[in-house]
Design a protein around this motif. Structure first.
Motif, PDB file in Angstrom:
ATOM      1  N   LEU A 121       0.835  -1.197   0.000  1.00 19.32           N
ATOM      2  CA  LEU A 121       0.000   0.000   0.000  1.00 19.32           C
ATOM      3  C   LEU A 121       0.877   1.257   0.000  1.00 19.32           C
ATOM      4  O   LEU A 121       0.620   2.209  -0.748  1.00 19.32           O
ATOM      5  N   SER A 122       1.919   1.225   0.809  1.00 22.20           N
ATOM      6  CA  SER A 122       2.861   2.347   0.891  1.00 22.20           C
ATOM      7  C   SER A 122       3.589   2.554  -0.435  1.00 22.20           C
ATOM      8  O   SER A 122       3.760   3.688  -0.900  1.00 22.20           O
ATOM      9  N   GLU A 123       4.005   1.417  -1.053  1.00 24.05           N
ATOM     10  CA  GLU A 123       4.689   1.497  -2.351  1.00 24.05           C
ATOM     11  C   GLU A 123       3.753   2.048  -3.429  1.00 24.05           C
ATOM     12  O   GLU A 123       4.183   2.823  -4.303  1.00 24.05           O
ATOM     13  N   GLY A 124       2.505   1.650  -3.348  1.00 21.85           N
ATOM     14  CA  GLY A 124       1.525   2.117  -4.319  1.00 21.85           C
ATOM     15  C   GLY A 124       1.268   3.607  -4.201  1.00 21.85           C
ATOM     16  O   GLY A 124       1.133   4.306  -5.211  1.00 21.85           O
ATOM     17  N   ILE A 125       1.215   4.092  -2.957  1.00 20.22           N
ATOM     18  CA  ILE A 125       0.959   5.517  -2.725  1.00 20.22           C
ATOM     19  C   ILE A 125       2.160   6.366  -3.141  1.00 20.22           C
ATOM     20  O   ILE A 125       2.020   7.365  -3.854  1.00 20.22           O
ATOM     21  N   SER A 126       3.371   5.921  -2.690  1.00 20.47           N
ATOM     22  CA  SER A 126       4.581   6.696  -2.992  1.00 20.47           C
ATOM     23  C   SER A 126       4.936   6.660  -4.478  1.00 20.47           C
ATOM     24  O   SER A 126       5.409   7.652  -5.043  1.00 20.47           O
ATOM     25  N   GLY A 127       4.712   5.504  -5.125  1.00 16.92           N
ATOM     26  CA  GLY A 127       5.050   5.361  -6.542  1.00 16.92           C
ATOM     27  C   GLY A 127       3.892   5.602  -7.478  1.00 16.92           C
ATOM     28  O   GLY A 127       4.027   5.495  -8.692  1.00 16.92           O
ATOM     29  N   LYS A 128       2.732   5.923  -6.882  1.00 16.42           N
ATOM     30  CA  LYS A 128       1.506   6.167  -7.645  1.00 16.42           C
ATOM     31  C   LYS A 128       1.194   5.014  -8.607  1.00 16.42           C
ATOM     32  O   LYS A 128       0.893   5.205  -9.787  1.00 16.42           O
ATOM     33  N   LYS A 129       1.304   3.782  -8.036  1.00 14.84           N
ATOM     34  CA  LYS A 129       1.036   2.590  -8.830  1.00 14.84           C
ATOM     35  C   LYS A 129      -0.266   1.940  -8.346  1.00 14.84           C
ATOM     36  O   LYS A 129      -0.333   1.428  -7.220  1.00 14.84           O
ATOM     37  N   ILE A 130      -1.277   1.982  -9.180  1.00 11.47           N
ATOM     38  CA  ILE A 130      -2.603   1.465  -8.826  1.00 11.47           C
ATOM     39  C   ILE A 130      -2.557  -0.028  -8.511  1.00 11.47           C
ATOM     40  O   ILE A 130      -3.233  -0.493  -7.592  1.00 11.47           O
ATOM     41  N   SER A 131      -1.734  -0.789  -9.255  1.00 12.79           N
ATOM     42  CA  SER A 131      -1.676  -2.247  -9.062  1.00 12.79           C
ATOM     43  C   SER A 131      -1.202  -2.591  -7.651  1.00 12.79           C
ATOM     44  O   SER A 131      -1.768  -3.483  -7.001  1.00 12.79           O
ATOM     45  N   LYS A 132      -0.170  -1.894  -7.175  1.00 15.96           N
ATOM     46  CA  LYS A 132       0.345  -2.164  -5.829  1.00 15.96           C
ATOM     47  C   LYS A 132      -0.626  -1.660  -4.769  1.00 15.96           C
ATOM     48  O   LYS A 132      -0.738  -2.238  -3.680  1.00 15.96           O
ATOM     49  N   LEU A 133      -1.315  -0.595  -5.076  1.00 20.48           N
ATOM     50  CA  LEU A 133      -2.321  -0.052  -4.164  1.00 20.48           C
ATOM     51  C   LEU A 133      -3.441  -1.070  -3.953  1.00 20.48           C
ATOM     52  O   LEU A 133      -3.842  -1.350  -2.812  1.00 20.48           O
ATOM     53  N   ILE A 134      -3.904  -1.642  -5.055  1.00 20.24           N
ATOM     54  CA  ILE A 134      -4.969  -2.653  -4.990  1.00 20.24           C
ATOM     55  C   ILE A 134      -4.474  -3.903  -4.273  1.00 20.24           C
ATOM     56  O   ILE A 134      -5.183  -4.476  -3.439  1.00 20.24           O
ATOM     57  N   LEU A 135      -3.239  -4.332  -4.590  1.00 24.35           N
ATOM     58  CA  LEU A 135      -2.667  -5.517  -3.945  1.00 24.35           C
ATOM     59  C   LEU A 135      -2.571  -5.315  -2.440  1.00 24.35           C
ATOM     60  O   LEU A 135      -2.889  -6.221  -1.661  1.00 24.35           O
ATOM     61  N   GLY A 136      -2.149  -4.126  -2.040  1.00 24.14           N
ATOM     62  CA  GLY A 136      -2.040  -3.826  -0.620  1.00 24.14           C
ATOM     63  C   GLY A 136      -3.373  -3.917   0.091  1.00 24.14           C
ATOM     64  O   GLY A 136      -3.471  -4.498   1.185  1.00 24.14           O
ATOM     65  N   ILE A 137      -4.408  -3.373  -0.521  1.00 21.03           N
ATOM     66  CA  ILE A 137      -5.749  -3.419   0.069  1.00 21.03           C
ATOM     67  C   ILE A 137      -6.254  -4.855   0.163  1.00 21.03           C
ATOM     68  O   ILE A 137      -6.823  -5.263   1.177  1.00 21.03           O
ATOM     69  N   VAL A 138      -6.024  -5.637  -0.907  1.00 23.28           N
ATOM     70  CA  VAL A 138      -6.452  -7.045  -0.931  1.00 23.28           C
ATOM     71  C   VAL A 138      -5.765  -7.839   0.186  1.00 23.28           C
ATOM     72  O   VAL A 138      -6.412  -8.613   0.895  1.00 23.28           O
TER      73      VAL A 138
END
Length: 262
Positions: A121-138
Motif C-alpha cells: 500500500l505504501s509502495e503504491g501511494i509513494s510510486g503512484k502505482k494502482i496495481s500495488k495499491l490494490i494488492l495492498g488493500i487485498v
C-alpha cells in the motif's frame, strides 16, 4: 531503534525477548495440558504477555528480513505442520480432556500478511502505482474477508466439513489463536519507528481486556521488556523456535495423556 543502557545492562535483544517469551509460554502450556489434573489457574497468568512479545518480535523480524516472501512461507509451512501434526496426534491418542488448538504460526502469518499489505500500500501511494495499491488493500482485507467466508460455509451442513479443513490452510483472522488481538501486529508495524506508540497501543488493548474482566489484561507486562528492547538481534535461534513450539506442546500433551490414563 532506541538503545537502552542502565549501568552494565544494555537492554534486551530480539534473542532475549524470544527466550523470555518461550519460558512464559512453557509455563502457560503446563497449565493448559494439566488442567484435568488440577493445575492451578494462576499458571495461566504467565502466558498473558506471551502473544504480545512474539507479535513485537515478528514486527522487528519482518522489518529486517531480507526476503519477506520467504519469511511468510516459513510461517505458512509451520502453520500447516502444526495443524496436521496436532490433528493426527489427537486422533491417535484419543485424549479428549485436552484439545490441541494452539497454532501461533497462524497468528504470525496473518499478521505478516497484513504487514506485507501495508508495504504494498505504501509502495503504491509513494510510486503512484494502482496495481500495488490494490494488492495492498487485498492483502490487508484477506484475513478478515476469509474469516467471514469460512464462518458462512460452516453454517451450512453441506460445506461445514470442507470449511473446517480449509481453516487449517488459510490465514483467517478470526480463526487465529488470539483472534482480533492479532491486529496489534499491523498496528505495531505502522508504529515501528515509535516505540512509545507501540507500548501505548499495547496498553490501550490491555485496558480494554481489563474492563472486560479478562486476565488477558496482563499482556501489559510485555511493555516492560519491549520498552527495554535495544534494537539488537542477539543470538540466532530462528530454527530452534520453529521446532521447539510444536514439539513442547505435543510432548506435554502426551505426558498429560499418560498421567491421566494411568
Amino acid at each position: 531503534m532506541e538503545r537502552f543502557e542502565i549501568g552494565k545492562f544494555r537492554g534486551f535483544s530480539t534473542f532475549d525477548l524470544k527466550i523470555l517469551g518461550i519460558i512464559l509460554m512453557f509455563i502457560d502450556h503446563i497449565h493448559q495440558m494439566f488442567v484435568p489434573m488440577g493445575a492451578p489457574n494462576w499458571l495461566d497468568w504467565f502466558g498473558r504477555p506471551v502473544a504480545t512479545l512474539f507479535f513485537f518480535v515478528s514486527v522487528v523480524g519482518f522489518s529486517h528480513t531480507r526476503s519477506k516472501e520467504k519469511y511468510m512461507l516459513r510461517l505458512y509451512l509451520g502453520m500447516i505442520i502444526m495443524a496436521l501434526g496436532s490433528y493426527v496426534l489427537q486422533m491417535k491418542v484419543g485424549y479428549e480432556e485436552v484439545q490441541l488448538m494452539n497454532n501461533i504460526f497462524r497468528d504470525l502469518l496473518t499478521g505478516a500478511l497484513m504487514m506485507y499489505g501495508i508495504d504494498k500500500l505504501s509502495e503504491g501511494i509513494s510510486g503512484k502505482k494502482i496495481s500495488k495499491l490494490i494488492l495492498g488493500i487485498v492483502l490487508l482485507l484477506f484475513p478478515i474477508v476469509t474469516s467471514f467466508i469460512l464462518f458462512a460455509l460452516m453454517g451450512n451442513t453441506a460445506t461445514m466439513f470442507v470449511a473446517v479443513w480449509a481453516s487449517n490452510f488459510i490465514p483467517a483472522l478470526l480463526f487465529t489463536e488470539n483472534s482480533f488481538l492479532v491486529l496489534l501486529i499491523p498496528l505495531m508495524y505502522i508504529a515501528r519507528k515509535q516505540r512509545w506508540l507501540q507500548c501505548l497501543l499495547i496498553s490501550l488493548v490491555a485496558v480494554f481486556f481489563f474492563v472486560q474482566g479478562s486476565t488477558q489484561w496482563m499482556m501489559i507486562f510485555a511493555v516492560i521488556p519491549i520498552a527495554l528492547f535495544n534494537g539488537e538481534k542477539g543470538k540466532e535461534m530462528r530454527n530452534f523456535f520453529y521446532f521447539f513450539y510444536p514439539l513442547h506442546i505435543w510432548i506435554l500433551y502426551l505426558i498429560s495423556a499418560y498421567i491421566y490414563t494411568h
